[in-house]
Write a protein that holds these residues in place. Structure first.
Motif, PDB file in Angstrom:
ATOM      1  N   VAL A 131       0.867  -1.176   0.000  1.00 40.06           N
ATOM      2  CA  VAL A 131       0.000   0.000   0.000  1.00 40.06           C
ATOM      3  C   VAL A 131       0.900   1.220   0.000  1.00 40.06           C
ATOM      4  CG1 VAL A 131      -2.309  -0.442   0.915  1.00 40.06           C
ATOM      5  CG2 VAL A 131      -0.349  -0.529   2.442  1.00 40.06           C
ATOM      6  N   LYS A 156      -6.120   5.348   8.050  1.00 43.10           N
ATOM      7  CA  LYS A 156      -5.154   6.346   7.630  1.00 43.10           C
ATOM      8  C   LYS A 156      -4.133   5.760   6.639  1.00 43.10           C
ATOM      9  CE  LYS A 156      -1.691   9.282   9.516  1.00 43.10           C
ATOM     10  NZ  LYS A 156      -0.671   8.704  10.360  1.00 43.10           N
ATOM     11  N   GLU A 157      -3.674   4.574   6.964  1.00 45.38           N
ATOM     12  CA  GLU A 157      -2.690   3.915   6.128  1.00 45.38           C
ATOM     13  C   GLU A 157      -3.194   3.680   4.709  1.00 45.38           C
ATOM     14  OE1 GLU A 157      -0.808  -0.080   7.006  1.00 45.38           O
ATOM     15  OE2 GLU A 157      -1.087   0.829   8.989  1.00 45.38           O
ATOM     16  N   HIS A 158      -4.495   3.598   4.583  1.00 41.53           N
ATOM     17  CA  HIS A 158      -5.082   3.277   3.285  1.00 41.53           C
ATOM     18  C   HIS A 158      -5.616   4.524   2.583  1.00 41.53           C
ATOM     19  CE1 HIS A 158      -4.656  -0.950   4.255  1.00 41.53           C
ATOM     20  NE2 HIS A 158      -5.145  -0.679   5.435  1.00 41.53           N
ATOM     21  N   SER A 159      -5.217   5.707   3.070  1.00 42.25           N
ATOM     22  CA  SER A 159      -5.749   6.946   2.513  1.00 42.25           C
ATOM     23  C   SER A 159      -4.644   7.785   1.906  1.00 42.25           C
ATOM     24  CB  SER A 159      -6.395   7.803   3.608  1.00 42.25           C
ATOM     25  OG  SER A 159      -7.163   7.024   4.466  1.00 42.25           O
ATOM     26  N   ASP A 160      -5.006   8.503   0.842  1.00 39.71           N
ATOM     27  CA  ASP A 160      -4.103   9.536   0.342  1.00 39.71           C
ATOM     28  C   ASP A 160      -4.311  10.807   1.142  1.00 39.71           C
ATOM     29  OD1 ASP A 160      -2.851   8.215  -2.038  1.00 39.71           O
ATOM     30  OD2 ASP A 160      -4.975   7.898  -2.477  1.00 39.71           O
ATOM     31  N   TYR A 161      -5.587  11.094   1.426  1.00 39.10           N
ATOM     32  CA  TYR A 161      -5.907  12.262   2.246  1.00 39.10           C
ATOM     33  C   TYR A 161      -6.735  11.774   3.415  1.00 39.10           C
ATOM     34  CZ  TYR A 161      -4.438  14.417  -2.069  1.00 39.10           C
ATOM     35  OH  TYR A 161      -3.714  14.743  -3.174  1.00 39.10           O
ATOM     36  N   PHE A 162      -6.226  12.002   4.605  1.00 40.09           N
ATOM     37  CA  PHE A 162      -6.908  11.517   5.802  1.00 40.09           C
ATOM     38  C   PHE A 162      -7.397  12.715   6.595  1.00 40.09           C
ATOM     39  CE2 PHE A 162      -7.021   9.884  10.179  1.00 40.09           C
ATOM     40  CZ  PHE A 162      -7.841   8.783   9.978  1.00 40.09           C
ATOM     41  N   ILE A 163      -8.713  12.896   6.589  1.00 43.88           N
ATOM     42  CA  ILE A 163      -9.268  14.059   7.259  1.00 43.88           C
ATOM     43  C   ILE A 163      -9.698  13.681   8.669  1.00 43.88           C
ATOM     44  CG2 ILE A 163     -11.211  15.672   7.282  1.00 43.88           C
ATOM     45  CD1 ILE A 163      -9.934  14.528   3.998  1.00 43.88           C
ATOM     46  N   VAL A 164      -9.052  14.324   9.653  1.00 40.25           N
ATOM     47  CA  VAL A 164      -9.417  14.065  11.036  1.00 40.25           C
ATOM     48  C   VAL A 164     -10.578  14.981  11.373  1.00 40.25           C
ATOM     49  CG1 VAL A 164      -8.647  14.025  13.414  1.00 40.25           C
ATOM     50  CG2 VAL A 164      -7.019  13.558  11.570  1.00 40.25           C
ATOM     51  N   PRO A 198      -6.832   2.768  11.602  1.00 45.22           N
ATOM     52  CA  PRO A 198      -6.007   2.097  10.591  1.00 45.22           C
ATOM     53  C   PRO A 198      -6.307   2.600   9.174  1.00 45.22           C
ATOM     54  CG  PRO A 198      -7.232   0.485  11.929  1.00 45.22           C
ATOM     55  CD  PRO A 198      -7.595   1.827  12.430  1.00 45.22           C
ATOM     56  N   GLU A 210      -7.805   9.919  14.787  1.00 45.87           N
ATOM     57  CA  GLU A 210      -6.612  10.157  13.980  1.00 45.87           C
ATOM     58  C   GLU A 210      -5.735   8.916  13.882  1.00 45.87           C
ATOM     59  OE1 GLU A 210      -4.046  12.859  16.488  1.00 45.87           O
ATOM     60  OE2 GLU A 210      -5.726  12.231  17.743  1.00 45.87           O
ATOM     61  N   ASN A 211      -5.967   7.957  14.769  1.00 43.72           N
ATOM     62  CA  ASN A 211      -5.158   6.745  14.739  1.00 43.72           C
ATOM     63  C   ASN A 211      -5.847   5.583  14.036  1.00 43.72           C
ATOM     64  OD1 ASN A 211      -2.934   7.787  16.157  1.00 43.72           O
ATOM     65  ND2 ASN A 211      -4.092   7.618  18.060  1.00 43.72           N
ATOM     66  N   VAL A 232      -7.762   7.839  -2.514  1.00 41.07           N
ATOM     67  CA  VAL A 232      -8.667   7.585  -1.391  1.00 41.07           C
ATOM     68  C   VAL A 232      -8.646   8.765  -0.428  1.00 41.07           C
ATOM     69  CG1 VAL A 232      -9.151   6.111   0.600  1.00 41.07           C
ATOM     70  CG2 VAL A 232      -8.335   5.086  -1.530  1.00 41.07           C
ATOM     71  N   ILE A 233      -9.839   9.297  -0.157  1.00 43.06           N
ATOM     72  CA  ILE A 233      -9.981  10.323   0.875  1.00 43.06           C
ATOM     73  C   ILE A 233     -10.760   9.686   2.019  1.00 43.06           C
ATOM     74  CG2 ILE A 233     -10.937  12.604   1.428  1.00 43.06           C
ATOM     75  CD1 ILE A 233     -10.969  13.256  -1.533  1.00 43.06           C
ATOM     76  N   ARG A 253       0.053   4.743  -0.081  1.00 42.33           N
ATOM     77  CA  ARG A 253      -0.825   5.908  -0.077  1.00 42.33           C
ATOM     78  C   ARG A 253      -0.060   7.113   0.444  1.00 42.33           C
ATOM     79  NH1 ARG A 253      -5.099   4.999  -3.273  1.00 42.33           N
ATOM     80  NH2 ARG A 253      -5.837   2.865  -3.014  1.00 42.33           N
ATOM     81  N   LYS A 254      -0.503   8.277   0.059  1.00 38.79           N
ATOM     82  CA  LYS A 254       0.178   9.505   0.484  1.00 38.79           C
ATOM     83  C   LYS A 254       0.056   9.758   1.981  1.00 38.79           C
ATOM     84  CE  LYS A 254      -0.840  12.642  -3.384  1.00 38.79           C
ATOM     85  NZ  LYS A 254      -1.656  11.870  -4.181  1.00 38.79           N
ATOM     86  N   GLN A 255      -1.074   9.378   2.543  1.00 37.40           N
ATOM     87  CA  GLN A 255      -1.331   9.552   3.976  1.00 37.40           C
ATOM     88  C   GLN A 255      -1.174  10.986   4.456  1.00 37.40           C
ATOM     89  OE1 GLN A 255       0.175   6.600   6.674  1.00 37.40           O
ATOM     90  NE2 GLN A 255       0.492   5.119   5.045  1.00 37.40           N
ATOM     91  N   GLU A 256      -1.655  11.927   3.654  1.00 39.52           N
ATOM     92  CA  GLU A 256      -1.584  13.324   4.067  1.00 39.52           C
ATOM     93  C   GLU A 256      -2.708  13.613   5.057  1.00 39.52           C
ATOM     94  OE1 GLU A 256      -0.847  15.807   0.578  1.00 39.52           O
ATOM     95  OE2 GLU A 256      -1.943  17.399   1.639  1.00 39.52           O
ATOM     96  N   VAL A 257      -2.352  14.073   6.235  1.00 35.70           N
ATOM     97  CA  VAL A 257      -3.369  14.324   7.258  1.00 35.70           C
ATOM     98  C   VAL A 257      -3.866  15.757   7.152  1.00 35.70           C
ATOM     99  CG1 VAL A 257      -3.822  14.420   9.737  1.00 35.70           C
ATOM    100  CG2 VAL A 257      -2.373  12.602   8.797  1.00 35.70           C
ATOM    101  N   ILE A 258      -5.183  15.899   7.144  1.00 37.99           N
ATOM    102  CA  ILE A 258      -5.768  17.237   7.085  1.00 37.99           C
ATOM    103  C   ILE A 258      -6.639  17.450   8.313  1.00 37.99           C
ATOM    104  CG2 ILE A 258      -7.287  18.773   5.755  1.00 37.99           C
ATOM    105  CD1 ILE A 258      -6.495  17.156   3.254  1.00 37.99           C
ATOM    106  N   GLU A 259      -6.362  18.534   9.039  1.00 40.62           N
ATOM    107  CA  GLU A 259      -7.154  18.838  10.223  1.00 40.62           C
ATOM    108  C   GLU A 259      -7.622  20.276  10.148  1.00 40.62           C
ATOM    109  OE1 GLU A 259      -5.431  17.136  14.101  1.00 40.62           O
ATOM    110  OE2 GLU A 259      -3.767  17.010  12.673  1.00 40.62           O
ATOM    111  N   VAL A 287     -11.857  22.541   6.083  1.00 36.15           N
ATOM    112  CA  VAL A 287     -11.527  21.188   5.646  1.00 36.15           C
ATOM    113  C   VAL A 287     -12.376  20.809   4.439  1.00 36.15           C
ATOM    114  CG1 VAL A 287     -11.714  18.766   6.289  1.00 36.15           C
ATOM    115  CG2 VAL A 287     -10.728  20.387   7.891  1.00 36.15           C
ATOM    116  N   ILE A 329     -12.557  10.270   5.973  1.00 35.43           N
ATOM    117  CA  ILE A 329     -12.949  11.182   7.051  1.00 35.43           C
ATOM    118  C   ILE A 329     -13.201  10.344   8.292  1.00 35.43           C
ATOM    119  CG2 ILE A 329     -14.625  12.913   7.812  1.00 35.43           C
ATOM    120  CD1 ILE A 329     -15.293  13.396   4.859  1.00 35.43           C
ATOM    121  N   GLU A 379       1.109   4.883  19.507  1.00 33.88           N
ATOM    122  CA  GLU A 379       0.384   5.189  18.271  1.00 33.88           C
ATOM    123  C   GLU A 379       0.651   6.617  17.826  1.00 33.88           C
ATOM    124  OE1 GLU A 379      -3.714   3.949  18.557  1.00 33.88           O
ATOM    125  OE2 GLU A 379      -3.008   1.974  17.893  1.00 33.88           O
TER     126      GLU A 379
END
Ligand SMILES: Cc1cc2nc3c(=O)[nH]c(=O)nc-3n(C[C@H](O)[C@H](O)[C@H](O)COP(=O)(O)OP(=O)(O)OC[C@H]3O[C@@H](n4cnc5c(N)ncnc54)[C@H](O)[C@@H]3O)c2cc1C
Ligand SMILES: Cc1cc2nc3c(=O)[nH]c(=O)nc-3n(C[C@H](O)[C@H](O)[C@H](O)COP(=O)(O)OP(=O)(O)OC[C@H]3O[C@@H](n4cnc5c(N)ncnc54)[C@H](O)[C@@H]3O)c2cc1C
Lengths: 249, 419, 291
Positions: A223, C269-277, C267, C264-265, C257-258, A225-231, A237, C260, B287
């Motif tokens: 896998v 997240k690992e499978h996302s390009d954009y992870f919106i918390v 799993p 924030e922890n 993959v986006i 993925r970019k894993q860009e976190v947006i808050e 958002v 929401i 974590e």
């Protein structure tokens, strides 16, 4: 009613970690009784509560099974018959071992999970039934009725729901949704140690295992993925998401 | 997903049954407690009398109360180590420790009742507690100070077949529960039947409510705590409160000794709860370390962070050794009744566990909050709940930390050299 | 090289036939409908394992195939393994692809609950059950010899009733955009919000197992994952989904993959390009306004 439940020990999948660089799984984790085996056992217990009788847990696995099988005894099996030098886990060899144990006694009903949550192969009910020359009812989401000579089940298939009946003895595999398995309490666990466990070796059963296939590799899928976190604030958002959507579609 | 697994260990070892039991409790907790603990803590913060009766009932059905009590009283017939395992796992699933404290009080004190109480009292009370229909804890603290047990003032006058109690108890866990649960319940309590000092005290099973009926002369109040909301704390005034002599626990004027043995037992499971909460906290930290990046690197790449973590991890493992050493010793004394071990042998091992476990947990919670940064200071992040809850055990519930130090110093240096 | 194929669904059969043809097999198919094959054994529909197993057994005795192939449906798994046991053969189910080697085949399937993909090689003859939707194949030309075939009626159990599941036509496989919703959704009514978003994006709705199988808020055919659909849209928006591996394997082929999620922890997240918390209940209304 004499019921055999074929149960399987599997790695505690939650604890299986993956080596990030090589994508290999680390299998140095404890084993446990598979979830679907517990669904099958739970059904057996419910039948015993209604009709009385005996439940025998049957399993083939590693030496650790001596411990894992106690989970089945604690849940409510009356006794167990197991093989603990079985490490080659192809469906055909597992079916062979289970059938040999099953042949040692006579059962009205043989219950199993429709698959195990590690391999999800779903062959065991068919193979055991074929070996023992018994009818099978697979993917059962409800056992409607069991009497001395007959069982009626609801099968949950891909495109249809089917109600079927069969004479006993019969092999039945159950789905994960059929029930919520009970969690053994301390008293049950303390009792489990006193229940009889018959332990066979492959040699006792006259079985020699030969490998019919070869595992070429077993790796976690890559896998990347970019894993860009947006808050941030919802409105802000949402704006960002809309922008990404605009770019991607 | 478990982030922190127990290290392979040849010193701290568990039997197959114990491991199976731990798994079963863990699974129960994952199903019924972990998904709800924050909600429980929030709800009871709004209204302390919003007691999670449904969860208590489920825990009872799973056999999580009265674990070492004998089966003839509806107990589980387990060992004290089994109880310890259960409390560690319950607190791991609810690190505010409210539900673990409910379970541990209702394990340690019914067991103490079984050790010293009358057959009649045990028959009446323990089965109801085991079934989750009654609460049975400890009521020793009084307004003038909890640490000075020998100085407590509540009086019990014997009149025929009954004792008449007058006085006040404060900071008592379960004051709400005994009013809300189906049957009721009460406490292992102490009152003065003789002269000054510890030799004038007797222990009683005081039932504020039984069979759904409130007892006369019991006047409760509920406090607003800063944490551990799922279990109430309150106080009560006793005015000519009648206690039948069948509820006298042990011998008259020997109550101090009985309650001290009870405290030793209870403190083991208290410490167990805090190591469970600590494991949850450690996982929160790990974590976070694996995801949070600053200055282009994981924050755990800063040794200021990772070394502190290593120290905290060491304290957690050390706490676990203290806790299980004490529980194994308790098994020798109270379950196996091995004559080569005496109740007094527990004093230092228990004090070590109760001194170290809660403090480690609270210090760890503070560190984790710092590692998380401002987010941890919002009520959205649950970490502060795992800080304020266990803090009650540093403050004093089941004995203040300094009292633990006092016990250790007294037994190691010698009583005479501390005067 | 000959292959004998059975699938109760025509579209599965066509996919599998094409794949086998591409690999160079002469394709013999037992089917309830007209499908592509070199030799088609056209039979009236039957759904009991015993009769179908007997039919496959008869045909295989006649044809002597190197490979017997099924679609990895529930019926397909049940029959393939019963047949394989009768013939004392290896059977590999849930195969995601199929490669032909020197008198052997290699297949891939998930194992360890989806944590890994195992490549397995076995010698021919063998039995496999393929996940038809995962098999990629191009159109092929076939000989199309058609023969009527009577499946012997030999059930071992009695069917009391059979009821088709009511199926919505779900276009998850073909969709360019998919909105996936999980247990982060609190109540059934809140699906409104998700539907509104899907409508704006012209997207299909997918879900996790609890929503389709436990709560039954959405039909089963919308479940994505190990035991459901495997999808490959250009864009997948995952809402309130924790991202357990059994679900995540179903979305791995998505381009972007986006996700929401309040946690924030998770799993996921690992499978996302954009992870919106964040809270879907706060973000979705804003997002719908923005589109
Ligand atoms: C949430 C919660 C629940 C509780 N539940 C119960 C319950 O169910 N039943 C019950 O009986 N009690 C209960 N308590 C009360 C608890 O037992 C007391 O808080 C504890 O015994 C300390 O008593 P105190 O608070 O009166 O403090 P004090 O005894 O007044 O002590 C104050 C300070 O002096 C220190 N100190 C006291 N003596 C010494 C000494 N000799 N040497 C050095 N330092 C000393 C203490 O460490 C502490 O820092 C609970 C408390 C809390 C916070
Ligand atoms: C053999 C086997 C096969 C399986 N096959 C499949 C399969 O094919 N497909 C499948 O889906 N599952 C499958 N499962 C089940 C799978 O393991 C998970 O249990 C399931 O995917 C979890 O669904 P979920 O993410 O919706 O729920 P949860 O795991 O409960 O996650 C809900 C998520 O929502 C988030 N959330 C909560 N509130 C909000 C909010 N207000 N805003 C935003 N986010 C929020 C939470 O943080 C959480 O991460 C299988 C299991 C087994 C054992």
């Amino acid at each position: 009613m004499k019921i055999a439940v074929c149960v399987k020990e599997i790695y505690n999948l939650e604890q299986v970690k993956i080596v990030r660089e090589t994508r290999e799984p680390i299998l140095d984790v404890p084993k446990k009784l598979d979830d679907l085996s517990r669904n099958a056992l739970e059904e057996a217990i419910k039948i015993r509560e209604k009709l009385g009788g005996e439940i025998v847990a049957i399993s083939a696995g590693s030496p650790e099974l001596r411990k894992t099988i106690k989970e089945a005894l604690a849940m409510g099996a009356d006794r167990a018959a197991i093989v603990t030098d079985f490490t080659e886990s192809s469906p055909e060899s597992a079916a062979l071992v289970l059938s040999r144990i099953l042949e040692k006694d006579s059962y009205d009903l043989i219950l199993l999970g429709d698959a195990s949550s590690d391999d999800y192969s779903g062959q065991m009910a068919s193979r055991v039934a074929e070996t023992l020359n018994l009818p099978q009812i697979t993917f059962v989401s409800e056992i409607r009725e069991v009497s001395d000579g007959k069982i009626t089940c609801v099968r949950d298939m891909d495109d249809y729901i089917e109600v079927v009946e069969s004479d006993l003895p019969c092999v039945v595999s159950v789905t994960n949704e059929i029930n919520e398995p009970r969690i053994p309490a301390l008293k049950d666990i303390l009792k489990a140690s006193k229940k009889p466990v018959e332990n066979f070796s492959l040699q006792d059963l006259g079985i020699e295992i030969s490998r019919s296939y070869e595992i070429v590799e077993n790796l976690a899928p890559a896998v990347d993925r970019k894993q860009e976190v947006i808050e941030g604030e919802a409105a802000e958002v949402a704006g960002k998401i809309a922008e990404i959507i605009g770019r991607e579609v | 997903m478990s982030v922190i697994d127990f290290p392979k260990n040849t010193v701290l070892t568990f039997s197959e049954e114990e491991e199976l039991f731990r798994e079963s409790v863990r699974e129960f907790c994952q199903r019924h407690i972990a998904p709800n603990w924050v909600e429980v803590d929030k709800r009871s913060e709004q209204n302390p009398m919003d007691i999670p009766v449904d969860i208590i009932k489920k825990m009872a059905d799973q056999g999580l109360f009265c674990i070492p009590c004998s089966e003839e009283y509806g107990g589980q017939g387990g060992s004290y180590t089994m109880a310890t395992i259960a409390m560690e796992e319950i607190a791991y699933a609810d690190p505010s420790v409210a539900l673990a404290v409910y379970a541990l009080l209702n394990t340690g004190w019914p067991f103490a009742l079984e050790l010293f109480g009358t057959e009649e009292a045990c028959q009446e009370i323990i089965p109801e507690v085991a079934a989750g229909r009654a609460f049975f804890g400890i009521a020793s603290t009084e307004p003038q100070g909890g640490s000075d047990v020998a100085g407590l003032k509540t009086r019990a006058e014997k009149k025929g077949d009954v004792y008449i109690l007058n006085g006040e108890k404060t900071f008592i866990s379960g004051v709400g529960e005994v009013q809300k649960l189906e049957w009721g319940g009460g406490w292992f309590t102490l009152a003065r039947t003789g002269g000054e000092g510890h030799k004038g005290l007797s222990a009683f099973a005081l039932l504020a409510r039984k069979n759904g009926e409130l007892s006369d002369g019991w006047d409760p109040t509920i406090y607003e705590d800063i944490g551990r909301h799922g279990l109430t704390t309150g106080g009560f005034r006793l005015t000519d409160f009648e206690v039948d002599s069948k509820y006298l626990i042990g011998e008259e004027n020997k109550g101090f000794y009985h309650v001290m043995e009870g405290f030793n037992l209870a403190r083991i499971v208290v410490a167990a709860a805090t190591i469970g909460a600590s494991r949850w906290l450690l996982e929160q930290a790990v974590e976070w370390f694996r995801t949070r990046k600053l200055f282009g690197r994981n924050i755990s790449s800063f040794q200021g962070v990772s070394f502190k973590f290593a120290d905290m991890y060491a304290r957690w493992e050390a706490s676990r050794y203290f806790v299980y050493r004490a529980s194994r010793l308790a098994d020798k004394i109270y379950i196996e009744k091995d004559p080569s071990y005496k109740p007094l042998d527990l004093n230092v091992p228990v004090a070590l566990a109760k001194n170290y476990g809660p403090e480690t947990c609270v210090d760890l919670a503070e560190e984790v909050m710092k590692w998380y940064g401002a987010y941890a200071y919002t009520k959205e992040a649950p970490i502060f709940r795992a800080w304020l809850g266990p803090f009650s055990y540093v403050i004093g519930a089941e004995g203040a930390q300094n009292i633990m130090r006092l016990i250790i110093a007294r037994d190691i240096i010698g009583r005479d050299y501390l005067k | 090289m000959k292959a004998l194929v059975f699938a109760e669904k025509a579209d599965h059969l066509n996919r599998i036939s094409s794949k086998l043809k591409e690999l160079g097999f002469e394709v013999h198919a037992l089917s309830f409908a007209e499908v592509n094959a070199d030799f088609l054994y056209l039979a009236g529909p039957k759904y009991d394992y015993a009769s179908i197993t007997a039919a496959i057994d008869m045909l295989s005795n006649e044809i002597r195939p190197d490979l017997v192939v099924f679609s990895s449906t529930k019926l397909g798994k049940e029959v393939s393994s019963r047949f394989a046991q009768r013939k004392n053969m290896t059977c590999i189910t849930e195969c995601l692809d199929l490669q032909l080697g020197d008198s052997s085949i290699t297949v891939s399937r998930y194992s360890l609950g989806g944590k890994t993909v195992t490549k397995i090689r076995t010698h021919l003859p063998a039995v496999v059950a393929l996940v038809a939707d995962a098999i990629e194949s191009k159109e092929q030309s076939f000989q199309m010899n058609v023969r009527e075939f009577q499946i012997p009626d030999s059930p071992q159990i009695r069917t009391v009733s059979r009821e088709e599941k009511r199926r919505e036509a779900v276009g998850l496989k073909e969709a360019d955009v998919i909105v996936v919703v999980g247990r982060g959704l609190r109540k059934e009514e809140d699906l409104k919000l998700v539907k509104e978003l899907a409508k704006k994006l012209n997207a299909e709705i997918g879900c996790t197992r609890p929503l389709s199988h436990d709560y039954r808020w959405l039909p089963e055919e919308r479940m994505i994952g190990l035991s459901g659909e495997k999808v490959s849209p250009k864009l997948l928006i995952s809402i309130g989904v924790s991202g357990q591996i059994q679900h995540a394997v179903g979305i791995m082929n998505s381009k972007t993959v986006i996700a929401i999620n309040t946690d924030e922890n998770a799993p996921m997240k690992e499978h996302s390009d954009y992870f919106i918390v964040g809270d879907l209940y706060e973000i979705l209304p804003e997002l719908i306004k923005n589109l």
